[in-house]
Design an enzyme around this catalytic site. Structure first.
Site, PDB file in Angstrom:
ATOM      1  N   GLY A   1      24.486 -26.753  53.236  1.00 20.20           N
ATOM      2  CA  GLY A   1      24.929 -27.814  54.125  1.00 20.20           C
ATOM      3  C   GLY A   1      24.003 -28.139  55.270  1.00 20.20           C
TER       4      GLY A   1
ATOM      5  N   GLU B   1      23.048 -20.596  50.972  1.00 22.24           N
ATOM      6  CA  GLU B   1      22.700 -21.135  49.656  1.00 22.24           C
ATOM      7  C   GLU B   1      22.530 -22.642  49.816  1.00 22.24           C
ATOM      8  OE1 GLU B   1      26.115 -19.634  47.435  1.00 22.24           O
ATOM      9  OE2 GLU B   1      27.320 -21.329  48.143  1.00 22.24           O
ATOM     10  N   CYS B   2      21.328 -23.045  50.206  1.00 22.99           N
ATOM     11  CA  CYS B   2      21.060 -24.444  50.543  1.00 22.99           C
ATOM     12  C   CYS B   2      20.376 -25.159  49.388  1.00 22.99           C
ATOM     13  CB  CYS B   2      20.167 -24.519  51.778  1.00 22.99           C
ATOM     14  SG  CYS B   2      20.980 -23.893  53.267  1.00 22.99           S
TER      15      CYS B   2
ATOM     16  N   ARG C   1      20.070 -29.290  49.408  1.00 23.66           N
ATOM     17  CA  ARG C   1      19.475 -30.550  49.844  1.00 23.66           C
ATOM     18  C   ARG C   1      18.259 -30.358  50.741  1.00 23.66           C
ATOM     19  NH1 ARG C   1      22.093 -35.151  49.679  1.00 23.66           N
ATOM     20  NH2 ARG C   1      24.060 -34.010  49.628  1.00 23.66           N
TER      21      ARG C   1
ATOM     22  N   CYS D   1      23.402 -53.606  34.558  1.00 22.27           N
ATOM     23  CA  CYS D   1      24.259 -54.789  34.587  1.00 22.27           C
ATOM     24  C   CYS D   1      25.513 -54.500  35.387  1.00 22.27           C
ATOM     25  CB  CYS D   1      24.607 -55.213  33.169  1.00 22.27           C
ATOM     26  SG  CYS D   1      23.149 -55.429  32.159  1.00 22.27           S
TER      27      CYS D   1
ATOM     28  N   TYR E   1      19.379 -34.047  44.558  1.00 21.37           N
ATOM     29  CA  TYR E   1      20.499 -34.892  44.155  1.00 21.37           C
ATOM     30  C   TYR E   1      20.033 -36.308  43.789  1.00 21.37           C
ATOM     31  CZ  TYR E   1      23.008 -31.054  46.430  1.00 21.37           C
ATOM     32  OH  TYR E   1      23.467 -29.816  46.793  1.00 21.37           O
TER      33      TYR E   1
HETATM   34  C1  LIG Z   1      26.338 -27.903  46.548  1.00 21.39           C
HETATM   35  C2  LIG Z   1      26.627 -26.568  47.089  1.00 21.39           C
HETATM   36  C3  LIG Z   1      25.699 -25.931  47.904  1.00 21.39           C
HETATM   37  C4  LIG Z   1      24.440 -26.603  48.405  1.00 21.39           C
HETATM   38  O1  LIG Z   1      24.776 -27.563  49.345  1.00 21.39           O
HETATM   39  P1  LIG Z   1      23.663 -28.388  50.152  1.00 21.39           P
HETATM   40  O2  LIG Z   1      24.486 -29.286  50.997  1.00 21.39           O
HETATM   41  O3  LIG Z   1      22.829 -29.090  49.157  1.00 21.39           O
HETATM   42  O4  LIG Z   1      22.877 -27.411  50.953  1.00 21.39           O
HETATM   43  C5  LIG Z   1      25.967 -24.635  48.299  1.00 21.39           C
HETATM   44  N1  LIG Z   1      27.109 -24.004  47.908  1.00 21.39           N
HETATM   45  C6  LIG Z   1      28.031 -24.606  47.131  1.00 21.39           C
HETATM   46  C7  LIG Z   1      29.249 -23.864  46.748  1.00 21.39           C
HETATM   47  C8  LIG Z   1      27.829 -25.903  46.703  1.00 21.39           C
HETATM   48  O5  LIG Z   1      28.755 -26.504  45.958  1.00 21.39           O
END
Ligand SMILES: *Cc1c(COP(=O)(O)O)cnc(C)c1O
Length: 404
Positions: free
Chosen positions: A232, A266-267, A269, A344, A373
């Site tokens: 996030g 756990e990133c 984006r 279309c 993404y």
């Molecule tokens: C998608 C997701 C992430 C990664 O989120 P980002 O916003 O891309 O950092 C981490 N943990 C879980 C459970 C997710 O679904």
């Protein structure tokens, strides 16, 4: 620089005689610079995982592997993808809703080290499958916080969503988990928001989550080994040069860490967004109801992110001088332009009414920040248009898919 802006030469090299330009370019060196800058900011006791769903290409996974603690996956397919790209040594953790028996069978067979449980049903399934194979599977409980959580683009917790176990139901879940002899309860998982640009606010959210996890551990008398604080960390699509203050975030969070409980991130984006660019040739220009449209070879079937977020995706226009027709070259200058794809459907829009100095048929539109993404969330075969080229660069050379 961790933002990849393809050079004029790199864009020119995408030109083919027989078809317009349509390509993703990914700069793996920029990717590595970005992940290193994030990981180096973390305090001791914190591990940084990569959320594979942001971009699961094996070349991306291989580039990241030496720099991250491991990989977070959400499906059996992602487990197999990580193993195919990286072999058995890569650490994998798994989360996600709607868990099935075959998911658990797959994760056990592939040595996934921990599962994040999002419901009692998922807990019972994991316990039954692990028990039948004689395994003991480490697990976290994923929490959906009670309170509203401000400040991000997407909210997975603190709201009525399908994710996690709601805060009020956690004590009951702990009780059920105690009787699951094939599961080892190690702590809690929180992935509450996505794309949070407020580093201080995100640190406060993570600190509150840690405090909640410690309170539960105390109340229920267990050893809190691990808290996963999710991903996030945000990016700003309106300002490609803006960066999440990872160092500030880490500084604010550090006082809330102790030597006893490890934390994981756990990133997705923030790791993968900056290293990708999506390059599309303008194949037509037109006006309708007072609006100017550029029609692109490509669109949201390759790059669904701007339509999914309903934003104007950042882009530049790379002029291309060759014009091989015997009629005048259409162009617009200093005017608002809407960038539409080849599908279309009126939803196939990548940016709306953005003023550009000049755009001509044959020029190349370069969408920045297309690495996370992008291709991975898109409906590639809608209308059966040709797929884009996808080229991965390191040291200025193209990396083939199967390279070691
Ligand atoms: C998608 C997701 C992430 C990664 O989120 P980002 O916003 O891309 O950092 C981490 N943990 C879980 C459970 C997710 O679904």
């Amino acid at each position: 620089m961790t933002l990849f802006r393809p050079t004029a030469e790199q864009i020119a090299a995408l030109t083919h005689d027989d078809r317009p330009v349509c390509a993703f370019l990914y700069d793996l060196d920029a990717l590595v610079r970005q992940v290193r800058s994030l990981v180096s900011a973390l305090p001791p006791g914190a591990d940084f995982f990569y959320a594979v769903k942001a971009n699961n290409d094996p070349r991306v996974l291989r580039a990241l592997a030496p720099h991250v603690g491991g990989f977070e996956v959400a499906s059996a397919g992602e487990v197999r993808r990580v193993r195919a790209a990286l072999g058995t040594s890569a650490r994998i953790i798994m989360g996600g809703p709607a868990r099935t028996e075959s998911d658990v069978t797959t994760l056990l067979a592939h040595g996934v080290e921990r599962l994040h449980l999002e419901s009692i049903q998922a807990m019972r399934i994991a316990n039954a499958v692990a028990d039948a194979t004689g395994a003991v599977l480490p697990v976290l409980l994923r929490v959906n916080l009670a309170g509203p959580v401000p400040g991000a683009t997407l909210t997975m917790g603190g709201a009525a969503t399908q994710f996690g176990i709601e805060e009020a139901a956690i004590p009951d879940a702990i009780t059920v988990l105690r009787d699951c002899r094939a599961l080892r309860f190690e702590g809690f998982h929180f992935h509450t928001v996505s794309n949070n640009r407020d580093a201080a606010g995100h640190a406060a959210l993570c600190a509150a989550e840690l405090a909640l996890a410690r309170r539960w551990a105390e109340e229920h008398g267990f050893d809190l080994k691990l808290v996963n604080l999710g991903g996030g960390w945000g990016v700003d699509y309106a300002d490609p040069d803006w960066r999440f203050d990872a160092a500030g975030f880490a500084r604010l969070l550090a006082p809330h860490l102790d030597g006893r409980t490890r934390v994981q991130f756990e990133c997705g984006r923030i790791v993968a967004a900056y290293h990708g660019a999506y390059v599309c040739e303008i194949v037509d220009l037109k006006h309708a109801h007072g609006r100017a449209f550029a029609l692109l070879r490509g669109g949201t079937h390759h790059f669904r992110l701007p339509s999914s977020w309903a934003h104007d995706h950042p882009f530049t226009i790379q002029p291309h001088e060759a014009w091989n027709h015997d009629w005048p070259r259409p162009e617009i200058t200093n005017a608002p332009l809407t960038l539409a794809g080849e599908l279309c459907t009126p939803k196939d829009i990548l940016a709306r009414d953005v003023t550009v100095p000049r755009a001509r048929i044959g020029d190349r539109v370069v969408f920045l920040m297309a690495g996370a993404y992008g291709w991975d969330i898109s409906h590639h075969d809608f209308l059966c248009h040709a797929h884009p080229e996808r080229l991965f660069l390191t040291d200025g050379a193209i990396v083939p898919e199967r390279a070691a």
